[in-house]
Structures are given as structure tokens and as C-alpha cells.
Design a protein around this motif. Structure first.
Motif, short mmCIF file in Angstrom:
data_model
loop_
_atom_site.label_atom_id
_atom_site.label_comp_id
_atom_site.label_asym_id
_atom_site.label_seq_id
_atom_site.Cartn_x
_atom_site.Cartn_y
_atom_site.Cartn_z
N ASP A 28 0.92 -1.00 0.01
CA ASP A 28 -0.02 -0.12 0.17
C ASP A 28 0.83 1.26 -0.01
O ASP A 28 1.75 1.28 1.03
CB ASP A 28 -0.79 -0.14 1.22
N SER A 51 -0.01 4.08 0.56
CA SER A 51 -0.39 5.38 1.68
C SER A 51 0.33 4.87 2.94
O SER A 51 0.55 5.87 3.86
CB SER A 51 -1.84 5.68 1.53
N THR A 52 0.58 3.60 3.30
CA THR A 52 0.96 3.36 4.46
C THR A 52 2.42 2.71 4.16
O THR A 52 3.15 2.33 5.52
CB THR A 52 0.00 2.25 5.02
N GLU A 56 2.60 -0.30 3.73
CA GLU A 56 2.56 -1.81 4.49
C GLU A 56 2.40 -2.74 3.47
O GLU A 56 1.47 -2.53 2.56
CB GLU A 56 1.14 -1.74 5.46
#
Ligand SMILES: Cc1cc2nc3c(=O)[nH]c(=O)nc-3n(C[C@H](O)[C@H](O)[C@H](O)COP(=O)(O)OP(=O)(O)OC[C@H]3O[C@@H](n4cnc5c(N)ncnc54)[C@H](O)[C@@H]3O)c2cc1C
Length: 206
Positions: free
Chosen positions: A141, A143-144, A146
Motif C-alpha cells: 500500500d 499510503s501506508t 505496508e
């Protein structure tokens, strides 16, 4: 060094050069390359290039070319769970499932591209959609940062759409399917023309 020309990597055969092209042949390499690409303002994950139009001006950022391979499966009494690396060619994977007697993807034969791109627009044909058999994706991801397994239910899969197509940026690393086996009741024919060609009623199991 010559800049990589994106026309060479897309079906439409148009598009200028990318500032940088990184090719990933393993999932760890894919994670590393995508993470590196995030340092640029512009970055793009590229599969088979069959659903992408690149401008003649090219792409002033990093393109990560997904060429990872690998198919793993676990069978049980009810069917088979299959995990496939994002870079596997979709149609080759479908042919593998048919050869092995795994059911559920037959109608999606012949669709170009890679396995990793398939959830992006929830590919479909002849009344069958990827979402019918997709259980989850392994996703990096943006945005994170992760890397985690995301259930299909969280992808808002619809007709040729998903959250991945509309703002949830990152890279699909692995795709997991739940398929039937040839010993099951068979596959329902959900497309009128196909039913006509096969000489069966719509909804019949073949
Ligand atoms: C002749 C033809 C017939 C087609 N028939 C059908 C059809 O019957 N049904 C159907 O649904 N589609 C069809 N398509 C569309 C196309 O096959 C699908 O959209 C396919 O999933 C694209 O795969 P690709 O690897 O080529 O993706 P690309 O073109 O490389 O990329 C498409 C998008 O997905 C993103 N992407 C690619 N890989 C990843 C990844 N690993 N992680 C995150 N994002 C990624 C890219 O950034 C881009 O936004 C057809 C296309 C052609 C040219």
C-alpha cells in the motif's frame, strides 16, 4: 544509456520514453522497486501494458515492470486455493487451471495481461468476473507502506472497477483464488450466446 521506450511495452504500441524503468522478477524485488519508485513524484506499476495508453511525450518518472512468476496451491476436500505471483501472464495461468481440472476461470480465457492487473478492473467475460473466485490480494500500500493481505470484500469490486482503479495506490504482489475441481457439479453457463453455442439452457452446469 538509452531510455526505455514505453511503446515497446504496451499493446497499442504508442508512448514515449520513461525516465527510469525497473524490472522486478521476484516479489521481494517488486517490493523494493516500488518502494524506490515512490521517491519520484511520478511512478507507475506496469504489467502486460494491454490496458494502458502512454502519451508520446513519455513518462517523467519511474516505471516498475512486473515480471514475477510462481503458482502455489493447496487442495482440500472442497476445492483448491491458488496463490499466483502478479507477473504471471493471465491467459497462461487460466490454461494451467484448465489443465489441472480447477474450475471457475474458464470463461476468462483469452484476456490479455498479467494476474496482478486483473483485480484492478475486476476483469470479466461471458458473465463471469474475477470477483466470483478472488479471495484476497497481497498488496503493498503506497499510503501506508505496508505489505498485507487484503480481502476481496475490501476492494469494492464492481463491473470493471475496484478501489485499486480509483485512488488506492500501490502494487498487487500476489493474487489468491478459490477454485473448484473437476469432480464438482461443473460450471454454470451465464452468458446467453455461450449457452446457445453449447446447446444448453442458460444457467445449466457443464
Ligand atoms: C484485445 C484486448 C481484449 C481485452 N479483453 C478484455 C476482457 O474480455 N475483459 C476484461 O475485463 N478486460 C479485457 N481487456 C483489458 C485488459 O486485458 C485487462 O485490463 C488486463 O487486466 C490488463 O492487464 P495488464 O497486465 O496488461 O495491465 P496494464 O495495462 O499493464 O495496467 C493496467 C492498469 O493496472 C495497473 N497495474 C498493472 N499491474 C499492477 C499490479 N501488479 N499492481 C497494481 N497495479 C497494477 C497499471 O498501473 C494500470 O493502471 C482486453 C484488452 C485487450 C487489449
Amino acid at each position: 544509456m538509452t531510455e526505455p521506450v514505453l511503446a515497446d511495452l504496451t499493446t497499442l504500441r504508442v508512448g514515449g520514453s520513461a525516465a527510469r524503468l525497473l524490472t522486478a522478477t521476484t516479489t521481494d524485488e517488486l517490493v523494493a522497486h516500488v518502494t524506490t519508485a515512490w521517491d519520484d513524484d511520478e511512478w507507475l506499476v506496469l504489467g502486460g501494458g494491454s490496458n494502458l495508453l502512454v502519451a508520446d511525450d513519455g513518462f517523467d518518472g519511474t516505471v516498475v515492470l512486473v515480471r514475477t512468476t510462481g503458482v502455489e496451491h493447496e487442495s482440500d476436500g472442497d476445492g483448491v486455493t491458488v496463490r499466483v505471483a502478479a507477473g504471471e501472464p493471465w491467459d497462461t495461468f487460466v490454461a494451467t487451471t484448465v489443465e489441472r481440472g480447477w474450475t471457475g476461470l474458464e470463461a476468462l480465457s483469452g484476456i490479455p495481461g498479467t494476474v496482478g492487473a486483473a483485480p484492478v478492473q475486476n476483469i470479466g467475460a461471458y458473465g463471469v468476473e474475477l470477483s466470483d473466485v478472488l479471495t484476497r490480494i497481497e498488496f503493498l500500500d503506497a499510503s501506508t507502506g505496508e505489505r498485507a493481505w487484503v480481502p476481496a470484500a475490501e476492494l469494492a469490486l464492481g463491473y470493471r472497477t475496484s478501489t485499486l482503479k480509483h485512488g488506492r495506490r500501490g502494487a498487487v504482489l500476489t493474487v489468491e483464488f478459490r477454485l473448484g475441481t473437476a469432480s464438482d457439479a461443473g460450471v454454470a453457463v451465464r452468458y446467453a450466446q455461450l449457452a446457445g453455442s453449447l446447446g444448453v439452457e442458460l444457467g445449466a452446469f457443464v
